[in-house]
Enzyme design. Sequence first.
Site, short mmCIF file in Angstrom:
data_model
loop_
_atom_site.label_atom_id
_atom_site.label_comp_id
_atom_site.label_asym_id
_atom_site.label_seq_id
_atom_site.Cartn_x
_atom_site.Cartn_y
_atom_site.Cartn_z
N GLU A 269 0.82 -1.21 0.00
CA GLU A 269 0.00 0.00 0.00
C GLU A 269 0.85 1.26 0.00
OE1 GLU A 269 -0.61 -2.70 1.75
OE2 GLU A 269 -2.65 -3.30 1.25
N HIS B 104 -10.51 -4.73 9.97
CA HIS B 104 -11.22 -4.57 8.70
C HIS B 104 -12.49 -3.74 8.87
CE1 HIS B 104 -9.04 -8.42 7.90
NE2 HIS B 104 -8.99 -7.99 6.67
C1 LIG Z 1 -1.80 -4.77 4.29
C2 LIG Z 1 -2.77 -5.70 3.69
N1 LIG Z 1 -3.19 -5.52 2.43
C3 LIG Z 1 -4.07 -6.37 1.88
C4 LIG Z 1 -4.55 -7.42 2.59
C5 LIG Z 1 -5.59 -8.34 1.97
N2 LIG Z 1 -5.01 -9.67 1.80
C6 LIG Z 1 -5.19 -10.63 2.72
S1 LIG Z 1 -4.37 -12.01 2.35
C7 LIG Z 1 -3.81 -11.37 0.90
C8 LIG Z 1 -2.94 -12.17 0.01
C9 LIG Z 1 -1.72 -12.62 0.68
O1 LIG Z 1 -0.98 -13.41 -0.17
P1 LIG Z 1 0.33 -14.13 0.29
O2 LIG Z 1 1.09 -13.25 1.22
O3 LIG Z 1 1.04 -14.61 -0.89
O4 LIG Z 1 -0.16 -15.33 1.18
P2 LIG Z 1 -1.15 -16.52 0.79
O5 LIG Z 1 -2.49 -16.05 1.18
O6 LIG Z 1 -1.00 -16.79 -0.65
O7 LIG Z 1 -0.69 -17.65 1.62
C10 LIG Z 1 -4.25 -10.06 0.74
C11 LIG Z 1 -3.95 -9.21 -0.41
C12 LIG Z 1 -4.10 -7.56 3.91
N3 LIG Z 1 -4.54 -8.54 4.70
N4 LIG Z 1 -3.21 -6.70 4.42
#
Ligand SMILES: Cc1ncc(C[n+]2csc(CCOP(=O)(O)OP(=O)(O)O)c2C)c(N)n1
Lengths: 338, 326
Positions: free
Chosen positions: B60, B129
């Site tokens: 972000e 959230h």
């Molecule tokens: C700062 C922030 N931005 C966006 C999100 C929304 N979000 C939750 S999980 C996720 C994806 C995370 O992907 P990754 O780190 O690759 O882990 P995975 O879920 O694939 O194990 C996102 C974008 C968040 N939780 N926190």
Amino acid sequence: MSAEAKTVQARHRVLGLSDQDVLEMYYYVALARALDERMWVLQRAGKAMFVISGAGHEGCQVAAMWPMDKKLDWFVPYYRSVAACLVKGMTATDMLLGLFARATDPSSGGRQMPGHYGHPRFKILSTSSPVGTQYPHAVGIAYASRLRRTGEVTMVSIGEGGTSQGDWHEALNFAAIHKCPVLLIVENNELAISVPLRKQMAVSSVAVRAAGYGMPGVTADGSDVLECFRVTREAYDRAKRGEGPTLIEFAVPRLGSHSSDDQQERYRSREELEQVRKRDPLLTFRAYLERVGLLTQGTLQDMTDRVRREIDLSTDEADRAPLPQPDTATRHVFYEGE
Amino acid sequence: MAELTYRDALRSALIEEMDHDRRVVLIGEDIGVYQGTFRVTADLLKRYGPGRVIDTPISELGFVGAAIGMAMLGLRPVVEVMTWNFSLLAMDQIVNNAAKLRYFSGGQVNVPMVIRGPNGAGVQLSAQHSQSLEATYAHFPGLYVVAPATPAEAKGLLRTAIRSDDPVIFLENAALYGMKGEVPDSDFALPFGKAAVARSGRDVTVVAYSRMVFAALTAAEQLAAEGIEAEVINMRCLRPLDAATIVESVSRTHRAVVVQEQWKPFGAAAEIAMRIYEDAFDQLDAPVERVTGADVPMPYARTLEVRAVPHEADIVAAVKKTLGKD
Ligand SMILES: Cc1ncc(C[n+]2csc(CCOP(=O)(O)OP(=O)(O)O)c2C)c(N)n1
């Protein structure tokens, strides 16, 4: 026993793992998977609002937790760390209490969303939803351990998408400067919700970034449980010797949707899903144990029954637990005294 | 007029502005292939390509900062945050940079950018959230803060936001995306700083914005059944704040209730109530009442969450209090 069986069997023995160890490791992989499946069933049945699961990540998690001292060491998980938290000591009941947001949920008393595991007794520090924030926390915990000479090692986990956050990079820098005793795990499933690896970073592996911070980085195939164990134990021993952090990347399949709010069919093809299922650590690890003669049809059935019983009992127990009392809604904002 | 959902109203504003102005680009997590967490950017990657619809890494701070750079060079980035809660990671770029670049350049540098996404509580999303950040952002000079309640407002205000030469904090609401309403067809825009009277009444003025407008309207309906006529004012914007519309209403009703989802201390309602005291103290027959969320991080368990968010019944009770009927 065939010659082939002997050579493969040597693999876990060479690593210093007993037959009992690897069977117990498999049990945790199977337990985590069954718990995961139960959570989705409960969500679909309207018993839970939200599920986020570790399906596909269990093998590397169990393997990485195995060398850790369950009593002494710290774990800072992320929302897919179901299997790792089970090995560390949390029970399926503990996790289902969180799923149902019961008053006795050990992670948060029903305050935080499911999947944010914490447990005071097992030295599991609760995670926060904004991805990446747990990394600096883990590094601070490791720094505190070093300062106090407790001998504790900290393990922290995240997905590869989370490594795009400043928190992650700043944590690595700090950990390396101060030689913090911390294992920096990245579970790379090549997807962050729908965003593929190539849109997340221009490097082909997260581990290569370690060089930029002055620490070793390794990648292991998350479907090869024994290899995951090997690299983690090496890093663990380094941390114990005071040689500082290691960045460990596990290449894992994400078997399910991101969460119960997602449908992965929207952005993943059927072929991709078929390919990914072949890397399921439950299957690859089972195949190994069958090959070396440790799992037979009979012992596998016993194991499956044991897992099923545990999940059934846990579901009942968690379901019977009371919801938080409404008049406690404003508690725990500040210290309330002993 | 067409009947559109709040979501499609936002999307149609994006499409019309992107068609009309090649400088408009979209940036955010999962907005392209995934089409947005709430489907506001559905199909836009296909329409405009990856150069103008940018799926970002989860950074972000990085992509808000990059959007500021693009804006300074004359692009018009519209940044989607998955929820306003994650804007907190980009706070320094928003507050220390976007909000101050014009001032620090002695008026020379434009930062024509919009940051948009859902703000406020959903259902069981817990504290990280569910926060309502309007007062936080409205505190800082240099940021417009907009909170549309209806589909028409969503479209008209988003158009104004995209055409603005200064940064705009555009606060949507997850509970409203599916809501339908009439939206004018033409190239229609709504000005910032102009509130709307959502329901007329003579007994009390209820001031609200975003989702709370509907809670206020429902409360007004219940009050009407008891012979109490509440006037409901939909603020639409918090910065600039249309105090004139509120004051005009209060000078007829002589009573006011301000509704917000936020925590009570230092919230938007405190500012609105104070503006009423400053500009219409002589008109008041009773102290201004506030209806707010409970002063606690939003809990996840439903039994706790219902205690933490404001309800219609709280508005009804506050109105009766101003009328001495509690
Ligand atoms: C700062 C922030 N931005 C966006 C999100 C929304 N979000 C939750 S999980 C996720 C994806 C995370 O992907 P990754 O780190 O690759 O882990 P995975 O879920 O694939 O194990 C996102 C974008 C968040 N939780 N926190």
